[in-house]
Design a protein around this motif. Sequence first.
Motif, short mmCIF file in Angstrom:
data_model
loop_
_atom_site.label_atom_id
_atom_site.label_comp_id
_atom_site.label_asym_id
_atom_site.label_seq_id
_atom_site.Cartn_x
_atom_site.Cartn_y
_atom_site.Cartn_z
N PRO A 51 0.69 -1.36 -0.09
CA PRO A 51 0.04 -0.06 -0.01
C PRO A 51 0.95 1.39 0.07
CG PRO A 51 -0.18 -1.06 2.19
CD PRO A 51 0.54 -2.02 1.28
N CYS A 52 0.64 2.14 -0.94
CA CYS A 52 1.32 3.56 -0.94
C CYS A 52 0.64 4.19 -2.23
CB CYS A 52 2.68 3.37 -1.15
SG CYS A 52 3.04 2.53 -3.03
N THR A 53 0.95 5.68 -2.34
CA THR A 53 0.29 6.34 -3.20
C THR A 53 0.54 5.83 -4.72
OG1 THR A 53 0.50 8.21 -2.09
CG2 THR A 53 0.06 8.80 -4.21
N GLU A 54 1.53 5.46 -5.14
CA GLU A 54 1.93 4.67 -6.17
C GLU A 54 1.16 3.68 -6.76
OE1 GLU A 54 4.25 5.65 -3.86
OE2 GLU A 54 6.02 6.49 -4.84
N SER A 55 0.92 2.66 -5.73
CA SER A 55 0.24 1.72 -6.01
C SER A 55 -1.42 1.88 -6.40
CB SER A 55 0.18 0.44 -5.00
OG SER A 55 -0.03 1.00 -3.81
N LEU A 56 -1.82 2.81 -5.28
CA LEU A 56 -3.23 3.01 -5.49
C LEU A 56 -3.28 3.87 -6.95
CD1 LEU A 56 -5.97 3.65 -4.57
CD2 LEU A 56 -5.12 5.51 -3.36
N THR A 57 -2.75 4.73 -7.47
CA THR A 57 -2.72 5.29 -8.71
C THR A 57 -2.56 4.50 -9.71
OG1 THR A 57 -1.57 7.37 -7.70
CG2 THR A 57 -1.69 7.30 -10.16
N ALA A 58 -1.72 3.36 -9.77
CA ALA A 58 -1.55 2.29 -10.60
C ALA A 58 -2.85 1.42 -10.87
CB ALA A 58 -0.21 1.57 -10.42
N LEU A 59 -3.47 1.37 -9.67
CA LEU A 59 -4.57 0.09 -9.68
C LEU A 59 -5.94 0.70 -10.03
CD1 LEU A 59 -3.08 -2.10 -6.85
CD2 LEU A 59 -3.19 -2.62 -9.21
N SER B 181 -16.91 -2.11 -8.72
CA SER B 181 -17.25 -2.84 -7.30
C SER B 181 -16.29 -3.01 -6.15
CB SER B 181 -18.33 -4.04 -7.65
OG SER B 181 -17.26 -4.90 -8.42
N LYS B 182 -15.16 -2.98 -6.63
CA LYS B 182 -13.94 -3.31 -5.73
C LYS B 182 -13.09 -2.08 -5.44
CE LYS B 182 -13.11 -7.98 -7.60
NZ LYS B 182 -14.33 -8.27 -8.63
N SER C 45 -9.58 1.42 1.06
CA SER C 45 -9.64 0.84 2.36
C SER C 45 -8.48 0.12 2.59
CB SER C 45 -10.78 0.04 2.48
OG SER C 45 -10.86 -0.39 4.01
N LYS C 46 -8.16 -0.84 1.76
CA LYS C 46 -6.85 -1.55 1.84
C LYS C 46 -5.46 -0.71 1.62
CE LYS C 46 -8.62 -6.20 0.61
NZ LYS C 46 -8.63 -7.30 -0.22
N CYS C 47 -5.63 0.38 0.86
CA CYS C 47 -4.21 1.12 0.64
C CYS C 47 -4.16 2.24 1.85
CB CYS C 47 -4.46 1.83 -0.52
SG CYS C 47 -4.06 0.98 -2.02
N SER C 48 -5.19 2.23 2.67
CA SER C 48 -5.24 3.26 3.92
C SER C 48 -4.24 2.59 4.87
CB SER C 48 -6.52 3.69 4.22
OG SER C 48 -7.15 2.62 4.89
N THR D 27 -3.92 -8.49 -1.47
CA THR D 27 -4.44 -8.82 -2.60
C THR D 27 -5.57 -8.49 -3.31
OG1 THR D 27 -5.53 -10.94 -2.04
CG2 THR D 27 -2.98 -11.16 -2.29
N ILE D 28 -5.70 -8.14 -4.52
CA ILE D 28 -7.01 -7.84 -5.17
C ILE D 28 -7.01 -8.08 -6.44
CG2 ILE D 28 -6.16 -5.53 -5.93
CD1 ILE D 28 -8.89 -4.30 -4.80
N GLU D 29 -8.19 -8.46 -7.05
CA GLU D 29 -8.26 -8.77 -8.51
C GLU D 29 -8.31 -7.67 -9.47
OE1 GLU D 29 -11.39 -11.58 -11.26
OE2 GLU D 29 -11.54 -11.77 -9.19
N ILE D 30 -7.71 -7.81 -10.45
CA ILE D 30 -7.51 -6.69 -11.58
C ILE D 30 -7.73 -7.24 -12.80
CG2 ILE D 30 -5.82 -5.47 -10.09
CD1 ILE D 30 -3.63 -6.39 -11.85
N MET D 31 -8.34 -6.19 -13.56
CA MET D 31 -8.78 -6.58 -14.89
C MET D 31 -7.71 -6.65 -16.12
SD MET D 31 -12.18 -4.40 -15.27
CE MET D 31 -11.32 -2.65 -14.80
N LYS D 32 -6.56 -5.94 -15.97
CA LYS D 32 -5.44 -6.01 -16.77
C LYS D 32 -4.20 -5.67 -16.00
CE LYS D 32 -6.06 -1.35 -18.59
NZ LYS D 32 -6.29 -0.59 -19.87
N PRO D 33 -3.15 -6.14 -16.63
CA PRO D 33 -1.62 -5.75 -16.02
C PRO D 33 -1.44 -4.37 -15.68
CG PRO D 33 -1.49 -7.34 -17.82
CD PRO D 33 -2.75 -6.81 -17.91
N VAL D 34 -0.72 -4.06 -14.80
CA VAL D 34 -0.04 -2.66 -14.69
C VAL D 34 1.50 -2.79 -14.41
CG1 VAL D 34 -2.22 -1.60 -13.88
CG2 VAL D 34 -0.78 -2.75 -12.37
#
Length: 536
Positions: free
Chosen positions: A74-82, A89-90, A96-99, A105-112
């Motif tokens: 969790p950090c500003t960079e990861s929040l921005t990327a995700l 819906s997620k 919440s988790k980034c705070s 872990t979290i499911e994503i739609m495409k790679p970053v």
Amino acid sequence: MYKRISILFGLFMFLFCGMFFAIDYLSNKENLRDVALNQQSYNLKISDVRGNIYDCNNKLLVNKEKKLIAAVIPCTESLTALTGVVEDSKKEDLYSKCSKNVPFTIEIMKPVKCQYVKIFEVPIRFSGITLAPHIIGYLSGDKIGVCGIEREYNDYLSGKDQCICVKYDINAVGKLLSGKKEFIKDKSYLNSKGIVLNIDEKIQTIAEETAGKYIDRGAVIVSEVPNCELRACVSVPGFSPQNIVPYLNDKNSPLLNRILASFNLGSIFKIITSASAIEYGIDSNVVYDCQGSNKVEDATFRCYGGKKHGEINMEQAMAYSCNGYFVELIKKIPPNFILKMSKKFRLGHKIKITPEMISSGGVLPSLESLENIKTLANFSFGQGKLMATPLQVIGIVNSVASGGIYFNPKLIKGLCDENMKIVNKKIIRDERERIISENTANKLKDYMRASVEYGTSLKCQSEFVTAGAKTSTAQTGIVENNKKVEQSWIAGFFPFDNPKYCVVVLSEAGRGGGESCGPVFKEISERITTEILNYN
């Protein structure tokens, strides 16, 4: 005394000073200071690794689709990327988790691309339409097999410590240590190991699609001749193993595996009556004059609809499914002989297709009960207390198609390791036994072909393939919606000249074997012939 105290005091001061300088030296070494702070590690589980279930051609029956799971610091960079690759819906969950200061872990739609995000491709156990759900089974909320192959081979499929994890170094108060590299433990290669079934994905698909068009409740089995490998096992209605909750209170019992359950059998038993007569030495050309009914003491046994068949021999009696012929025929056979023949065909015998997946034994009348001539007459054409499972019936017709040799139905090809090498083939002991002569089997095949050409199995006729079959319409004594429930069957094989497959169809509340089950047999035989065997 004073001298001794002075020596001890001096020694104490020397040791104290040594410790002080040592601590001061160590505290100025950055790497050792980190060691002191690094009191523990944090393990983040990405996914459990569960072995595959394959068809006979090593095609996946589970884990067919994949999803992307991100392991996130969790950090500003990861929040921005995700933010842009997480479903709406997620997103609240992501914020919440980034705070917090805990990897997640979290499911994503495409790679970053982000140094604080590690992405893993993990299989989805059940997705879309899962074939053969009654065979494969389903999992509990904590990923433990509840029934079917998933339950019986849970230990082999899950294994010990089979998972994908990321280990992060943290300090004594749970904060991530800066500058430290995470450690990834990836056992995903182990999901290549698993269970190889004799089910054929293409044939299973054909059987499920066809059954769904014609049958509300029932079963379909397709076996390959001669060894009786089970290429398709269908129980209708089906269910989705992704979520079984909607099926728990369904009155049609979709979670019941009907291929293992027993049902009233009816006229398919005439195959065994005929086999008994031929093996006992009775001339199959003997003619009986059917007038539509047959009286035995004070009981009257009628042909279907009271139809008069006139003078017929054994082949014609099988083709037209004449009850009166078989009532007269069984009087010439000792009851213990026909009962022994029934047992050779495995009626009254539980069928084991895995060590724990075992069918009902059905119901076979006792020898004492068959001493009653009316009970014996009823038994001749498969009525009364006689019950059988679709697995037993596939064994019957496979024995005829294979030239008189009984082979036990086989579901599992073997267990395979992570290199797809079969490591255990002997799941169930192979049974093979000649139970009737080849001559008797050939006569029965001819009789079943006659049933398709001009008898009760006419609806099995096809321009693409020749077949032999036998219909059944069994009385149950059950009444639903003011109607008597009759269980309908058809059992047969194709192509006729060189049998390759056997098919058994059960409609639990059908309108007669030919009417309800004939179209299922026809479509399955045609599609396998054109799509699998490539005979056009």
